[in-house]
Design an enzyme around this catalytic site. Structure first.
Site, short mmCIF file in Angstrom:
data_model
loop_
_atom_site.label_atom_id
_atom_site.label_comp_id
_atom_site.label_asym_id
_atom_site.label_seq_id
_atom_site.Cartn_x
_atom_site.Cartn_y
_atom_site.Cartn_z
N MET A 210 38.95 -4.68 -25.70
CA MET A 210 37.80 -4.24 -24.92
C MET A 210 36.52 -4.89 -25.40
O MET A 210 36.48 -5.50 -26.46
CB MET A 210 37.69 -2.71 -24.94
CG MET A 210 37.17 -2.08 -26.20
SD MET A 210 36.90 -0.29 -26.00
CE MET A 210 35.64 -0.23 -24.74
N CYS A 211 35.50 -4.77 -24.58
CA CYS A 211 34.15 -5.24 -24.89
C CYS A 211 34.17 -6.76 -25.09
O CYS A 211 34.50 -7.50 -24.17
CB CYS A 211 33.62 -4.47 -26.09
SG CYS A 211 31.84 -4.65 -26.38
N ALA A 212 33.86 -7.24 -26.28
CA ALA A 212 33.87 -8.68 -26.55
C ALA A 212 35.24 -9.20 -26.96
O ALA A 212 35.49 -10.40 -26.93
CB ALA A 212 32.85 -9.02 -27.64
#
Length: 191
Positions: free
Chosen positions: A101-103
């Protein structure tokens, strides 16, 4: 048979993104280990320090799912680790679940795991994922589960609960009760 999960952390991780997954899965009876990349002492992006249960090794091949939290420093460490890349590529070839998730989808992009598959990530990170995995299909959704690629991805800190539940569902677990017990359904209806 008890499901198993590993959440892989390095310094600079978004604590909420990884620890929410650990918390939710453990509440659901999943054997969930905190796995360190560079050592057992992990220093989060927001000065939360914690210890890994294990360090990365070929044992990651044995888990039902391996999940990556974001945090750009964490994501870069995961992306650049060739040992982890080889393990995750082998997992995908075996049809085992991976999540980021995210980066952290930048790591999956470098590993070649997003090619031909749907995914999401933190706004703006899709530029890097698209450079590394031009055949991936970026989606602007809270979470994306790509059944064919055995991939679960999510957007950022506020989507950590949705990400954890998507991981549980990928493992074949029923999340209805835990969504009620944690007031996630209430939050969803009232925010």
């Amino acid at each position: 048979m008890t499901k198993t999960a590993a959440v892989v952390f390095a310094d600079g991780c978004e604590e909420i993104e990884g620890l929410t997954v650990v918390d939710v899965l453990r509440r659901m009876g999943v054997k969930c280990d905190i796995v360190g990349v560079l050592g057992s002492e992990i220093h989060g992006a927001h000065q939360i320090d914690f210890k890994a249960d294990k360090l990365i090794s070929d044992q990651l091949l044995d888990y039902d799912i391996v999940a990556f939290p974001g945090g750009y420093g964490n994501a870069q460490t995961l992306r650049d680790n060739d040992q982890l890349m080889a393990i995750m590529q082998k997992r995908q070839s075996l049809g085992k679940w991976c999540a980021a998730m995210c980066a952290a989808p930048i790591a999956l992009a470098r590993y070649g795991l997003l090619d031909g598959h749907d995914y999401t990530c933190y706004p703006g990170i899709e530029k890097e994922t698209q450079q590394l995995a031009p055949n991936g299909h970026f989606k602007e959704e809270l979470t994306v589960t790509d059944q064919a690629g055995h991939l679960v991805t999510s957007r950022g800190p506020a989507t950590a609960w949705a990400y954890a539940f998507a991981i549980a569902e990928a493992l074949g677990l029923d999340t209805k009760t835990i969504k009620q017990d944690t007031l996630y359904d209430y939050l969803k209806e009232n925010i």
